[in-house]
Design a protein around this motif. Structure first.
Motif, PDB file in Angstrom:
ATOM      1  N   ILE A 254      -5.535 -38.834  45.870  1.00  0.00           N
ATOM      2  CA  ILE A 254      -5.167 -39.856  44.889  1.00  0.00           C
ATOM      3  C   ILE A 254      -4.044 -39.280  44.035  1.00  0.00           C
ATOM      4  O   ILE A 254      -4.256 -38.687  42.974  1.00  0.00           O
ATOM      5  CB  ILE A 254      -6.383 -40.280  44.050  1.00  0.00           C
ATOM      6  N   SER A 255      -2.848 -39.409  44.554  1.00  0.00           N
ATOM      7  CA  SER A 255      -1.661 -38.835  43.912  1.00  0.00           C
ATOM      8  C   SER A 255      -0.431 -39.502  44.512  1.00  0.00           C
ATOM      9  O   SER A 255      -0.534 -40.350  45.402  1.00  0.00           O
ATOM     10  CB  SER A 255      -1.605 -37.323  44.137  1.00  0.00           C
ATOM     11  N   SER A 256       0.733 -39.087  44.064  1.00  0.00           N
ATOM     12  CA  SER A 256       1.976 -39.629  44.615  1.00  0.00           C
ATOM     13  C   SER A 256       2.289 -39.039  45.985  1.00  0.00           C
ATOM     14  O   SER A 256       3.225 -39.487  46.652  1.00  0.00           O
ATOM     15  CB  SER A 256       3.139 -39.366  43.655  1.00  0.00           C
ATOM     16  N   THR A 257       1.527 -38.030  46.406  1.00  0.00           N
ATOM     17  CA  THR A 257       1.672 -37.428  47.740  1.00  0.00           C
ATOM     18  C   THR A 257       0.318 -37.509  48.444  1.00  0.00           C
ATOM     19  O   THR A 257      -0.396 -36.518  48.560  1.00  0.00           O
ATOM     20  CB  THR A 257       2.148 -35.973  47.644  1.00  0.00           C
ATOM     21  N   PRO A 258      -0.057 -38.705  48.920  1.00  0.00           N
ATOM     22  CA  PRO A 258      -1.410 -38.915  49.433  1.00  0.00           C
ATOM     23  C   PRO A 258      -1.773 -38.075  50.649  1.00  0.00           C
ATOM     24  O   PRO A 258      -2.955 -37.826  50.886  1.00  0.00           O
ATOM     25  CB  PRO A 258      -1.431 -40.408  49.773  1.00  0.00           C
ATOM     26  N   SER A 259      -0.799 -37.635  51.408  1.00  0.00           N
ATOM     27  CA  SER A 259      -1.108 -36.833  52.599  1.00  0.00           C
ATOM     28  C   SER A 259      -1.420 -35.378  52.268  1.00  0.00           C
ATOM     29  O   SER A 259      -1.906 -34.643  53.127  1.00  0.00           O
ATOM     30  CB  SER A 259       0.064 -36.890  53.586  1.00  0.00           C
ATOM     31  N   GLN A 260      -1.158 -34.979  51.043  1.00  0.00           N
ATOM     32  CA  GLN A 260      -1.395 -33.589  50.632  1.00  0.00           C
ATOM     33  C   GLN A 260      -2.722 -33.512  49.875  1.00  0.00           C
ATOM     34  O   GLN A 260      -2.776 -33.643  48.655  1.00  0.00           O
ATOM     35  CB  GLN A 260      -0.240 -33.083  49.772  1.00  0.00           C
ATOM     36  N   ILE A 261      -3.797 -33.286  50.625  1.00  0.00           N
ATOM     37  CA  ILE A 261      -5.127 -33.230  50.021  1.00  0.00           C
ATOM     38  C   ILE A 261      -5.165 -32.086  49.008  1.00  0.00           C
ATOM     39  O   ILE A 261      -4.779 -30.958  49.310  1.00  0.00           O
ATOM     40  CB  ILE A 261      -6.211 -33.031  51.092  1.00  0.00           C
ATOM     41  N   GLY A 262      -5.623 -32.402  47.815  1.00  0.00           N
ATOM     42  CA  GLY A 262      -5.640 -31.415  46.740  1.00  0.00           C
ATOM     43  C   GLY A 262      -4.501 -31.588  45.754  1.00  0.00           C
ATOM     44  O   GLY A 262      -4.500 -30.942  44.699  1.00  0.00           O
ATOM     45  N   SER A 263      -3.556 -32.461  46.074  1.00  0.00           N
ATOM     46  CA  SER A 263      -2.438 -32.677  45.151  1.00  0.00           C
ATOM     47  C   SER A 263      -2.882 -33.534  43.971  1.00  0.00           C
ATOM     48  O   SER A 263      -3.788 -34.366  44.074  1.00  0.00           O
ATOM     49  CB  SER A 263      -1.261 -33.331  45.874  1.00  0.00           C
ATOM     50  N   ASN A 264      -2.213 -33.327  42.841  1.00  0.00           N
ATOM     51  CA  ASN A 264      -2.567 -34.031  41.603  1.00  0.00           C
ATOM     52  C   ASN A 264      -1.288 -34.211  40.798  1.00  0.00           C
ATOM     53  O   ASN A 264      -0.815 -33.286  40.148  1.00  0.00           O
ATOM     54  CB  ASN A 264      -3.599 -33.217  40.816  1.00  0.00           C
ATOM     55  N   SER A 265      -0.741 -35.424  40.854  1.00  0.00           N
ATOM     56  CA  SER A 265       0.560 -35.661  40.237  1.00  0.00           C
ATOM     57  C   SER A 265       0.486 -36.573  39.011  1.00  0.00           C
ATOM     58  O   SER A 265       1.509 -36.861  38.407  1.00  0.00           O
ATOM     59  CB  SER A 265       1.511 -36.275  41.271  1.00  0.00           C
ATOM     60  N   TRP A 266      -0.708 -37.034  38.650  1.00  0.00           N
ATOM     61  CA  TRP A 266      -0.821 -38.023  37.586  1.00  0.00           C
ATOM     62  C   TRP A 266      -1.599 -37.518  36.374  1.00  0.00           C
ATOM     63  O   TRP A 266      -2.134 -38.301  35.601  1.00  0.00           O
ATOM     64  CB  TRP A 266      -1.457 -39.302  38.129  1.00  0.00           C
ATOM     65  N   GLY A 267      -1.686 -36.218  36.217  1.00  0.00           N
ATOM     66  CA  GLY A 267      -2.321 -35.660  35.038  1.00  0.00           C
ATOM     67  C   GLY A 267      -3.823 -35.852  34.977  1.00  0.00           C
ATOM     68  O   GLY A 267      -4.410 -35.901  33.889  1.00  0.00           O
ATOM     69  N   LEU A 268      -4.469 -35.965  36.138  1.00  0.00           N
ATOM     70  CA  LEU A 268      -5.918 -36.074  36.166  1.00  0.00           C
ATOM     71  C   LEU A 268      -6.533 -34.711  35.858  1.00  0.00           C
ATOM     72  O   LEU A 268      -5.927 -33.667  36.089  1.00  0.00           O
ATOM     73  CB  LEU A 268      -6.386 -36.568  37.533  1.00  0.00           C
ATOM     74  N   ALA A 269      -7.763 -34.720  35.372  1.00  0.00           N
ATOM     75  CA  ALA A 269      -8.437 -33.451  35.071  1.00  0.00           C
ATOM     76  C   ALA A 269      -8.708 -32.662  36.335  1.00  0.00           C
ATOM     77  O   ALA A 269      -8.686 -31.417  36.322  1.00  0.00           O
ATOM     78  CB  ALA A 269      -9.740 -33.720  34.320  1.00  0.00           C
ATOM     79  N   TYR A 270      -8.971 -33.357  37.439  1.00  0.00           N
ATOM     80  CA  TYR A 270      -9.230 -32.721  38.733  1.00  0.00           C
ATOM     81  C   TYR A 270      -8.537 -33.524  39.821  1.00  0.00           C
ATOM     82  O   TYR A 270      -8.371 -34.747  39.694  1.00  0.00           O
ATOM     83  CB  TYR A 270     -10.726 -32.668  39.041  1.00  0.00           C
ATOM     84  N   ALA A 271      -8.145 -32.859  40.881  1.00  0.00           N
ATOM     85  CA  ALA A 271      -7.604 -33.565  42.034  1.00  0.00           C
ATOM     86  C   ALA A 271      -8.692 -34.428  42.660  1.00  0.00           C
ATOM     87  O   ALA A 271      -9.851 -34.010  42.769  1.00  0.00           O
ATOM     88  CB  ALA A 271      -7.069 -32.557  43.055  1.00  0.00           C
ATOM     89  N   ARG A 272      -8.327 -35.634  43.071  1.00  0.00           N
ATOM     90  CA  ARG A 272      -9.293 -36.589  43.602  1.00  0.00           C
ATOM     91  C   ARG A 272      -8.858 -37.103  44.969  1.00  0.00           C
ATOM     92  O   ARG A 272      -7.676 -37.011  45.336  1.00  0.00           O
ATOM     93  CB  ARG A 272      -9.448 -37.776  42.645  1.00  0.00           C
TER      94      ARG A 272
END
Length: 249
Positions: free
Chosen positions: A110-128
């Motif tokens: 759940i980020s701007s790079t959905p294919s990269q599991i573990g990515s976090n581009s939206w300032g979430l507390a944890y990668a989702r």
């Protein structure tokens, strides 16, 4: 395309849950809690409590949150005839009875790079992540989306889910389950998802239930789906700090 068969069901409390229609798929969602607590809530003690609920309610397909490779493998190895959807176990996983045909599955960050599991581009507390699995059981076709939204509520997470559904070649009916960490689901509901159960607390913190409902089984274009919050304790203890939820699809 899938052909969906719907059944008119009446709800008679837990008696109905124990004696459901044989052609239905029983789907559940459960935040199983990361294994960080000491006794009596340590993982070694909680694992048999969790598996006993899965067996008691005869769950066909279960989405689990706060999932890890060790804890998910522990659950499956303690049960007979269950498999794991073959996607990265990154906080989010699905286990299911191995005799239910799994047609396809996918996972996105759940980020701007959905294919990269573990990515976090939206300032979430944890990668989702958002996990998708398509099952076929007799005349029942199930498109299941499972997620664990962040503790920082951001509309972009719900918008992301809708975008993935819009991109999918499988249109129409869908079930979306998980720990949403909020009761503010207006974006998902405006897309057509319906809360299938009562508005009641689902978080207990190993102490007692209170606060908002944050765990959900949502349905889109399904008829007659009713979810139930399972408040069971096992030997006087909560199996997790969240309630299990189940529904027959």
């Amino acid at each position: 395309m899938c052909t969906f068969v719907h059944y008119t069901m009446k709800f008679f409390g837990l008696l109905f849950l124990l004696f459901s229609l044989s052609d239905a798929l029983r789907v559940g969602t459960y935040n199983i809690r990361v294994p960080v607590d000491g006794p009596p809530n340590d993982w070694a003690a909680r694992r048999p409590r969790i598996t006993s609920l899965i067996e008691k309610y005869n769950i066909d397909i279960l989405a689990v949150q706060e999932a890890g490779q060790v804890t998910v493998n522990d659950i499956v190895s303690s049960l007979s005839g269950y498999c794991i959807v073959d996607q990265p176990i990154f906080d989010n996983a699905i286990i299911y009875k191995c005799d239910i045909p799994l047609i396809t599955s996918s996972m996105w960050a759940i980020s701007s790079t959905p294919s990269q599991i573990g990515s976090n581009s939206w300032g979430l507390a944890y990668a989702r992540t958002l996990l998708f699995a398509k099952f076929m059981d007799g005349n029942t076709c199930l498109r299941l989306y499972a997620t664990h939204l962040d503790i920082i509520p951001k509309d972009i997470q719900q918008t992301f889910i809708i975008e993935r559904l819009n991109e999918s070649p499988y249109k129409g009916t869908a079930i979306l389950v998980g720990d949403f960490n909020t009761d503010g689901l207006n974006i998902l509901k405006s897309y057509g998802f319906v809360d299938t159960g009562e508005q009641a607390p689902t978080f207990n913190g190993f102490g007692g239930y209170g606060g908002a409902k944050i765990d959900y089984i949502l349905a889109k274009d399904y008829a007659n789906v009713t979810s139930t919050i399972i408040y069971d304790t096992v030997d006087g203890y909560f199996p997790s700090d969240h309630a299990l939820m189940i529904a027959d699809i």
